[in-house]
Design an enzyme around this catalytic site. Sequence first.
Site, mmCIF file in Angstrom:
data_model
loop_
_atom_site.group_PDB
_atom_site.id
_atom_site.type_symbol
_atom_site.label_atom_id
_atom_site.label_comp_id
_atom_site.label_asym_id
_atom_site.label_seq_id
_atom_site.Cartn_x
_atom_site.Cartn_y
_atom_site.Cartn_z
ATOM 1 N N ASP A 1 31.721 41.958 43.249
ATOM 2 C CA ASP A 1 31.552 42.207 44.675
ATOM 3 C C ASP A 1 32.681 43.000 45.324
ATOM 4 O O ASP A 1 32.468 43.651 46.330
ATOM 5 C CB ASP A 1 31.384 40.861 45.394
ATOM 6 N N GLY A 2 33.884 42.962 44.768
ATOM 7 C CA GLY A 2 34.998 43.673 45.394
ATOM 8 C C GLY A 2 35.258 43.135 46.785
ATOM 9 O O GLY A 2 35.302 41.927 46.998
ATOM 10 N N ILE A 3 35.385 44.036 47.762
ATOM 11 C CA ILE A 3 35.621 43.618 49.151
ATOM 12 C C ILE A 3 34.305 43.560 49.929
ATOM 13 O O ILE A 3 34.286 43.647 51.142
ATOM 14 C CB ILE A 3 36.651 44.514 49.866
ATOM 15 N N GLU B 1 33.170 37.473 42.167
ATOM 16 C CA GLU B 1 34.381 38.289 42.177
ATOM 17 C C GLU B 1 35.533 37.424 41.704
ATOM 18 O O GLU B 1 35.536 36.211 41.941
ATOM 19 C CB GLU B 1 34.651 38.831 43.588
ATOM 20 N N ASP C 1 33.912 33.941 38.493
ATOM 21 C CA ASP C 1 33.718 34.732 37.278
ATOM 22 C C ASP C 1 32.243 34.879 36.924
ATOM 23 O O ASP C 1 31.519 33.885 36.792
ATOM 24 C CB ASP C 1 34.468 34.050 36.131
ATOM 25 N N CYS D 1 33.798 50.016 34.774
ATOM 26 C CA CYS D 1 33.406 51.222 34.045
ATOM 27 C C CYS D 1 34.520 51.786 33.172
ATOM 28 O O CYS D 1 34.373 52.851 32.589
ATOM 29 C CB CYS D 1 32.947 52.287 35.028
#
Length: 197
Positions: free
Chosen positions: A11-13, A34, A55, A74
């Site tokens: 999800d990141g931010i 995340e 996780d 990636c």
Amino acid sequence: SEGEVVLSCFDGISCGQEALRRLGVKVSMYYASEVDPYAIKVTQANFPFTVQLGDIQKVHVNDHIDILIGGPPCTDVSFAGKGKGLIKGERSSLFFEFERILREAIAINPDLKFLVENTRMKQEYIDIISEILGVEPVLINSNVFSAQNRARLYWTNFNIPELPEDKGIVMADILEDGFTDRDKSFCIDASYYKGGN
């Protein structure tokens, strides 16, 4: 319905949450997988009702999900990476955790909508991901609506309308002060004014 139930992997931010908001998509529940504590802190400050799951390897879908989104790491498939590959790479193999979650979600909701984002990569990796997801990717460069050159592949079962025309946004439009030696940038960070690109 009260809104969509969303699960965002990697999800990141929570930019996905912001994108849904801007699109006018009503969200009743937003689950986020995340592990970065700083990213989680930013998400919770901006979207305090986000349910953090931690996780991805420990996430299992047991209830109805309407929308599944994610951008698996990636590093190992990117042209800029070390080229370990989709299967051997320790980070990029997390794609297969996303695939597991996708299958679990579809088993509960066959009408699930999904969106997977990743960087440009070798055709063999594109083919593997496309075969697994059952859709071909769309290549979109965000430079048509930002000052950043950011070509990315999107695998989705959403109907993607035609992209907007180039809005002509350049670096000078977004900098608060100073100068720029280019119209578009690949990355803006602390080294930008030291000659970084």
